[in-house]
Design a protein around this motif. Structure first.
Motif, PDB file in Angstrom:
ATOM      1  N   ALA A  38       1.582   8.491  -3.410  1.00 23.91           N
ATOM      2  CA  ALA A  38       0.756   8.034  -2.292  1.00 23.91           C
ATOM      3  C   ALA A  38       0.330   6.586  -2.493  1.00 23.91           C
ATOM      4  O   ALA A  38       0.390   5.758  -1.565  1.00 23.91           O
ATOM      5  N   LEU A  77      -0.814  16.757  -1.028  1.00 25.54           N
ATOM      6  CA  LEU A  77      -0.243  15.408  -0.908  1.00 25.54           C
ATOM      7  C   LEU A  77       1.243  15.463  -0.542  1.00 25.54           C
ATOM      8  O   LEU A  77       2.005  14.539  -0.846  1.00 25.54           O
ATOM      9  N   VAL A 119      -6.092   8.572   1.793  1.00 30.00           N
ATOM     10  CA  VAL A 119      -5.701   9.956   1.557  1.00 30.00           C
ATOM     11  C   VAL A 119      -6.811  10.613   0.747  1.00 30.00           C
ATOM     12  O   VAL A 119      -7.107  10.181  -0.376  1.00 30.00           O
ATOM     13  N   TYR A 150       5.824   9.649   3.592  1.00 30.32           N
ATOM     14  CA  TYR A 150       5.359   8.278   3.453  1.00 30.32           C
ATOM     15  C   TYR A 150       6.249   7.269   4.167  1.00 30.32           C
ATOM     16  O   TYR A 150       6.020   6.062   4.069  1.00 30.32           O
TER      17      TYR A 150
END
Length: 313
Positions: A212, A180, A198, A184
């Motif tokens: 996320a 991850l 995701v 962003y």
């Protein structure tokens, strides 16, 4: 662009060293079936190859049997029909995962780390059409970083078809990431038409999952460990209503999908280029115990680029 598969009068003529309609190649009758020394045969059938092959079907793009192949620009509707997903069965739609990749003649999937230099305008039209047909586009995190992925956009040309199919205005992008570790601030997360997904594992760091979600992404757990299980990923997306699946790689992700046996179809553009070097192939990672066998469904050509479509047997 021209259709080369099923076998055409032009491909047969070249195999015999002549031109379409010459003696020894066979004349095409009104029904589009050529009869030669071996008698009539369906296109691509058992009698359509080898010495003395008798029959091939004319696949003139202009629809004129025996008139040769017309090289012209196909409409988006024609491309969409050529790449349509399978129709739902009696039990409803099942997930169908196709990959769309490009490769040079010597097997390179990229040049200088990107696929664009080995692509072409028609390849990009097919790329856009495949996206317009899909519910979701699955892509690896590294490809997102290297290719500067942006959210899929709504296409006016496909709006009516997507609405009729019960789809949203554009496919969602589903990013596969174990760590991850994503930016962003990219438009993929800041301004998608539909929320970006995701895919990650249950053991992913909680703070990364929270980041996320804070960025507006929908996190989908598709594995018991840190990474993503391809089988679980396909199942999880189907449970969200995404059954028309498309992956654009990269090579590591495609290799994982192949090894897991979840890839149903490969749309491969063969670029008439040679790059040498040490670029990745279209699929990487550990090899499978037994090679996966796929069958050719269609083959299109334009300016030396081949646009092939293979389906697993």
């Amino acid at each position: 662009m021209r259709r080369l598969f099923p076998v055409t009068d032009e491909t047969a003529a070249r195999a015999f060293g002549g031109s379409a309609g010459e003696e020894g190649v066979g004349a095409v009758d009104a029904g589009g079936v050529a009869e030669g020394p071996g008698g009539p045969s369906a296109a691509g059938g058992e009698g359509a190859s080898g010495a003395g092959a008798g029959a091939v079907r004319a696949e003139a793009s202009g629809g004129v049997p025996g008139g040769g192949l017309i090289d012209r620009e196909w409409s988006l509707a024609e491309i969409a029909a050529a790449y349509a997903y399978p129709e739902p069965g009696p039990g409803g739609a099942l997930p169908w995962l196709r990959a769309n990749m490009v490769s040079t003649l010597d097997g390179a999937a990229q040049h200088d780390g990107r696929s664009q230099p080995i692509s072409t305008a028609t390849d990009m039209r097919i790329f856009g059409t495949l996206r317009a047909l899909a519910d979701v586009v699955i892509v690896g995190a590294e490809t997102v970083r290297l290719e500067g992925y942006r959210p899929a956009r709504a296409r006016a040309e496909f709006a009516a078809a997507r609405e009729a199919a019960g789809q949203g205005p554009a496919p969602a992008i589903a990013v596969v990431s174990a760590s991850l570790d994503l930016d962003y601030d990219l438009p993929l997360f800041t301004s998608p038409l539909v929320p970006t997904l995701v895919l990650t594992g249950a053991a992913a760091a909680p703070d990364r999952i929270a980041a996320a979600e804070k960025a507006g992404a929908q996190v989908v757990i598709a594995g018991d460990g840190v990474g993503v299980d391809p089988v679980r990923a396909v199942q999880a997306l189907a449970e969200l209503g995404h059954t028309r699946l498309l992956t654009e790689g990269g090579p590591r992700l495609l290799g994982q999908l192949v090894a897991a046996g979840v890839l149903d179809e490969l749309c491969l553009t063969i670029s008439p280029m040679l790059t040498a070097g040490d670029a990745q192939r279209i699929a990487g990672g550990p090899s499978v115990a037994v090679p996966k066998r796929f069958e050719l469904v269609s083959l299109l050509e334009e300016e030396g680029f081949l646009f092939s479509r293979y389906r697993r047997t």
